[in-house]
Design a protein around this motif. Structure first.
Motif, mmCIF file in Angstrom:
data_model
loop_
_atom_site.group_PDB
_atom_site.id
_atom_site.type_symbol
_atom_site.label_atom_id
_atom_site.label_comp_id
_atom_site.label_asym_id
_atom_site.label_seq_id
_atom_site.Cartn_x
_atom_site.Cartn_y
_atom_site.Cartn_z
ATOM 1 N N CYS A 135 0.817 -1.272 0.101
ATOM 2 C CA CYS A 135 0.058 -0.023 -0.147
ATOM 3 C C CYS A 135 0.761 1.421 0.004
ATOM 4 C CB CYS A 135 -1.034 -0.137 1.139
ATOM 5 S SG CYS A 135 -2.079 1.302 1.424
ATOM 6 N N ASP A 136 1.817 1.211 0.640
ATOM 7 C CA ASP A 136 2.862 2.307 0.761
ATOM 8 C C ASP A 136 3.805 2.542 -0.229
ATOM 9 O OD1 ASP A 136 1.325 3.367 3.082
ATOM 10 O OD2 ASP A 136 3.043 2.158 4.513
ATOM 11 N N SER A 141 -3.003 0.709 -2.603
ATOM 12 C CA SER A 141 -3.970 1.065 -1.556
ATOM 13 C C SER A 141 -5.186 0.559 -1.544
ATOM 14 C CB SER A 141 -3.885 2.689 -1.425
ATOM 15 O OG SER A 141 -4.197 3.170 -2.685
ATOM 16 N N ARG A 142 -5.747 0.420 -2.886
ATOM 17 C CA ARG A 142 -7.033 -0.224 -3.040
ATOM 18 C C ARG A 142 -7.401 -1.552 -2.754
ATOM 19 N NH1 ARG A 142 -7.996 0.411 -9.506
ATOM 20 N NH2 ARG A 142 -6.009 -0.462 -9.300
ATOM 21 N N LEU A 144 -6.169 -2.675 0.167
ATOM 22 C CA LEU A 144 -5.880 -2.711 1.831
ATOM 23 C C LEU A 144 -6.871 -3.175 2.447
ATOM 24 C CD1 LEU A 144 -3.527 -1.792 3.803
ATOM 25 C CD2 LEU A 144 -4.740 0.383 3.851
ATOM 26 N N ARG A 182 -2.860 5.757 11.226
ATOM 27 C CA ARG A 182 -3.069 4.191 11.043
ATOM 28 C C ARG A 182 -3.015 3.235 12.123
ATOM 29 N NH1 ARG A 182 -0.867 3.151 4.780
ATOM 30 N NH2 ARG A 182 -2.236 4.507 3.678
#
Length: 512
Positions: A135-136, A141-142, A144, A182
């Motif tokens: 994700c990073d 990220s989609r 996650l 987070r």
């Protein structure tokens, strides 16, 4: 294919017996929320893993070692794929050596070729780590949200600890990266998910077996692991025992971390940051699982992919004399592993002539691998990939072709059980299993019985004396010798054989 090869219909031994029996009863009676033994719900596990074995066994109409191991083998293959996807953007050499060190680890091999909830949980935990990192760094990220699906999957596999471990891995990632928002958001969401999943589990337990099963689920899946009733080990047992159980990856990882701490204090790179993340995640797993009193080597499998990644880090960096020496040491070890295994087998063969009588093809294979490996040591372009490949093949050939076969010969329970059944199936007398344990050797006996059977369990000579004949009694030869001088000790032995590395006998108690 490497993981599942030569596993079609091997004798079922050890811990596998429990889950094979679960699946056998599920095939006979249909699926449920909990696995069953002797027709009663078993509270220590949910039915999810048994469902996987059940589905793999449906096409064959029976549970075999192949269908029982298949879910674990798939999980191990997924772990290998995730390691490659994580590391290949930085270095294919780093990815390949990490995978090689993973495949050379004894605990990984033995758990892959078995029914292993901890191996499945290790894959789930590493998948959570991979998704958080992707994700990073990889623009994913989609995906996650899949982390929460994986947490539910972990709970289904291993109960509450199956959610706590991958959640701890994800929290360690956010904590080390100082992603405080987070960290708190994910931690609270994971805690809420743990509560929801636990309440669902307890509700299913109450529906399946009432208050009694609910209390047993709480005891076996939570309290017994914490209070030491399942065994107790020193607090830092994992840190010392892993030197052998997780070699070569774990010891090499410790050496790499020491060198990095001494030489790379002011260096910064994406690969080095990933190394720190892996080290912190692995530390969290080992510290967290050190808190419960019950400890077994396989419980810390979730730290193994991190240890393998760290141990292979010298193949990512190009500078540093210490790392140069570590690369040379690792490749040299890989070069001589086939020869070392061949020499070891030849040395122990005279001590175990029956178990090691047919290892000629394995010795030939190891010899060929050693002959291939020696020239590769002098070829820089080939040794990086060729030497680890030779080592991996040598270890897996030795394990499958020698150790696994010898172990299943020594701990076989199938032949004795079948002999007992041949002599008692047409007999209407009850079968008594004396001092075998309903949840211990009794399961190892029942896994070889392809029908519903309700044996009588006795633990003491007094309980056995209270059994009214006619009855067929199975017991160890040692227990039978202790009955000498009593009426039961004067009964003739009807059948004898080896059962789980012990001598066992079948005697018949006549009608009064």
């Amino acid at each position: 294919m490497v993981f599942i090869i030569a596993s079609w219909h091997l004798p079922i031994i050890g811990f596998d017996s429990r889950f094979v029996l679960f699946a056998q009863e599920m095939l006979r009676h249909g699926p449920g929320f909990f696995p069953t033994t002797y027709g009663e719900p078993y509270p220590d596990y949910s039915g999810f893993t048994t469902w996987l074995i059940y589905l793999a066994s449906l096409p064959f109409g029976q549970v075999t070692s192949f269908s029982a191991w298949l879910p674990t083998c798939i999980a191990s293959a997924v772990m290998v794929g995730l390691i490659y996807r994580l590391l290949s953007p930085y270095s294919r050499r780093w990815a390949w050596l990490s995978i090689a060190l993973l495949l050379l680890t004894n605990t990984f091999i033995t758990e892959t070729r078995a029914v292993s909830l901890d191996q499945m949980l290790a894959t789930v935990s590493f998948a959570v780590f991979y998704l958080a990192y992707a994700c990073d760094h990889f623009g994913s990220s989609r995906r996650l949200w899949l982390v929460f699906a994986l947490l539910v999957l972990g709970f289904a596999i291993r109960g509450p600890i199956g959610l706590v471990v991958p959640a701890g891995v994800a929290c360690s990632y956010y904590l080390f990266g100082q992603q405080w928002r987070r960290f708190w958001w994910f931690g609270m969401a994971a805690l809420l998910l743990l509560v929801v999943c636990t309440l669902t589990l307890l509700l299913l337990a109450r529906v399946s077996g009432g208050e009694a099963l609910l209390a047993e689920v709480v005891r076996m899946q939570v309290t017994s692991r914490m209070d030491g009733s399942e065994g107790s080990s020193p607090l830092f047992w994992y840190f010392a025992s892993s030197m052998g159980n997780y070699a070569l990856a774990y010891p090499l990882a410790l050496v790499v971390l020491v060198i990095v701490a001494l030489t790379a204090r002011r260096q910064t790179s994406a690969a080095l940051h990933l190394l720190y993340l892996c080290a912190f995640a692995g530390l969290v797993v080992m510290v967290g699982l050190s808190i419960p009193q019950a400890k077994k080597a396989r419980y810390v499998l979730p730290m193994l992919p991190m240890a393998a990644i760290i141990a292979a880090y010298p193949f990512q960096v190009r500078t540093g004399r210490a790392f140069w020496w570590l690369r040379g040491l690792t490749l040299t070890l890989c070069c001589f592993i086939p020869g070392a295994l061949m020499g070891g087998l030849l040395a122990v063969r005279p001590r175990f002539p029956e178990a090691l009588s047919d290892i000629g093809p394995v010795l030939v294979g190891l010899g060929l691998l050693q002959l291939i490996a020696l020239p590769l040591l002098m070829r820089p372009r080939l040794r990086l990939y060729g030497l680890p490949a030779c080592a991996v093949l040598a270890v897996w050939i030795s394990y499958i072709g020698v150790f696994e076969k010898a172990e299943r010969t020594l701990y076989d329970t199938r032949h004795f059980t079948q002999g007992v059944l041949e002599r008692t199936l047409d007999d209407k007398a009850p079968l008594v299993l004396h001092s075998m344990g309903k949840d211990a050797k009794g399961i190892k006996f029942m896994v070889n019985v392809n029908q519903d059977l309700q044996p009588v369990f006795t633990e003491t000579p007094e309980q056995l004396s209270a059994v009214k004949g006619p009855a067929n009694v199975v017991m160890s030869n040692g227990d039978f010798q202790q009955l000498q001088g009593t009426p039961l000790g004067q009964l003739p032995v009807w059948f004898s054989g080896r059962f789980d590395k012990e001598d066992y006998v079948l005697v018949r108690v006549p009608a009064p």
